[in-house]
Scaffold this motif. Structure first.
Motif, PDB file in Angstrom:
ATOM      1  N   GLY A   1       0.805  -1.200   0.000  1.00  0.00           N
ATOM      2  CA  GLY A   1       0.000   0.000   0.000  1.00  0.00           C
ATOM      3  C   GLY A   1       0.844   1.259   0.000  1.00  0.00           C
TER       4      GLY A   1
ATOM      5  N   GLN B   1      -4.391  -0.417  -5.709  1.00  0.00           N
ATOM      6  CA  GLN B   1      -5.193  -0.439  -4.485  1.00  0.00           C
ATOM      7  C   GLN B   1      -5.984   0.855  -4.328  1.00  0.00           C
ATOM      8  N   LEU B   2      -5.335   1.989  -4.602  1.00  0.00           N
ATOM      9  CA  LEU B   2      -6.017   3.273  -4.496  1.00  0.00           C
ATOM     10  C   LEU B   2      -7.169   3.365  -5.487  1.00  0.00           C
TER      11      LEU B   2
ATOM     12  N   ASP C   1      -8.911   0.894  -6.652  1.00  0.00           N
ATOM     13  CA  ASP C   1      -9.968   0.029  -6.138  1.00  0.00           C
ATOM     14  C   ASP C   1     -10.770   0.739  -5.051  1.00  0.00           C
ATOM     15  N   GLN C   2     -10.067   1.417  -4.162  1.00  0.00           N
ATOM     16  CA  GLN C   2     -10.738   2.145  -3.083  1.00  0.00           C
ATOM     17  C   GLN C   2     -11.610   3.273  -3.625  1.00  0.00           C
ATOM     18  N   ALA C   3     -11.246   3.801  -4.796  1.00  0.00           N
ATOM     19  CA  ALA C   3     -12.026   4.866  -5.417  1.00  0.00           C
ATOM     20  C   ALA C   3     -13.125   4.323  -6.324  1.00  0.00           C
TER      21      ALA C   3
END
Length: 243
Positions: free
Chosen positions: A16, A63-64, A66-68
């Motif tokens: 991350g 990952q970022l 995906d989070q968005a």
């Protein structure tokens, strides 16, 4: 949903953004985070020496994304021999593509043409592309002039390696995330007596974490010294005799 290729590739462990110490690379990290979230520059090229965190940042970007709520794909092109250029087909359907070790396909006409086509399709659909390599776009051994031109668009950052004080800070942060108190003095001892790249240092901390749990001891200099001496002896014993 972010994803990696399920094609038998050996991918590094996903990491991350919070575990990456920006140091002098803060602007590059900020722009990468904005790109991953769909609010910044859609094309960013990262380059730098080994162990400057290029793969770490590209995986963190997936990952970022995906989070968005964005779809993303990470592809390590140093394993291109296990793939086909056709893997780029239809990737413009995704929101973010992260291509690591792009020098791995340099000089291969089929791969270069496929990447050129992907770049154009992503741009037409206003999707995002992150690229990482060991050298700048102009120094890549790319034979397709139009691809060299495309790779020179957008933002380009040379990632700078961490200095010793940065590495001490990084070691204490990584150790703290593992629940391991690590003083600056102990971190300096580790730097003086082991391999100094962050990849090796992270792996060492993982081994020290396990050893300290088994021994029920903290990460003191005497404990680390004994651990390193023991493992050096084991490594030397494993080397076959010559002659």
């Amino acid at each position: 949903m972010s994803k990696q290729l399920a094609l038998g590739l050996t991918l590094p462990e996903s990491t991350g953004l919070e575990s990456y110490l920006p140091a002098s690379n803060q602007q590059a990290v900020s722009d990468l985070a904005a790109c991953a979230g769909g609010t910044g520059e859609p094309f960013i090229y990262l380059w730098g020496a080994p162990q400057t965190g290029k793969s770490h940042l590209l995986q963190a970007a997936t990952q970022l994304a995906d989070q968005a709520g964005r779809s993303a794909l990470y592809i390590p092109l140093d394993q291109a021999t296990q793939l086909s250029p056709a893997i780029f087909d239809d990737l413009e359907q995704l929101d973010l593509i992260c291509l690591d070790v792009v020098e791995g396909i340099a000089g291969n006409a089929d791969w270069e043409q496929a990447l050129f086509g992907l770049f154009n399709r992503l741009r037409e659909r206003e999707k995002s592309l992150l690229v990482a390599a060991r050298c700048s776009p102009l120094n890549l051994p790319i034979r397709l002039p139009d691809l060299v031109s495309r790779l020179s668009w957008g933002l380009c950052y040379q990632l700078q390696p961490l200095n010793d004080q940065d590495k001490i800070q990084a070691l204490t942060v990584v150790a703290a995330r593992r629940g391991l108190p690590l003083s600056d003095e102990t971190a300096r001892y580790i730097l003086r007596h082991t391999q100094r790249d962050m990849g090796s240092l992270r792996r060492l901390l993982k081994r020290l974490d396990q050893a300290s749990l088994e021994a029920k001891r903290g990460l003191t200099i005497p404990f680390i010294k004994a651990f390193l001496e023991q493992h050096r002896s084991l490594d030397e014993a494993a080397i076959p005799p010559t002659g």
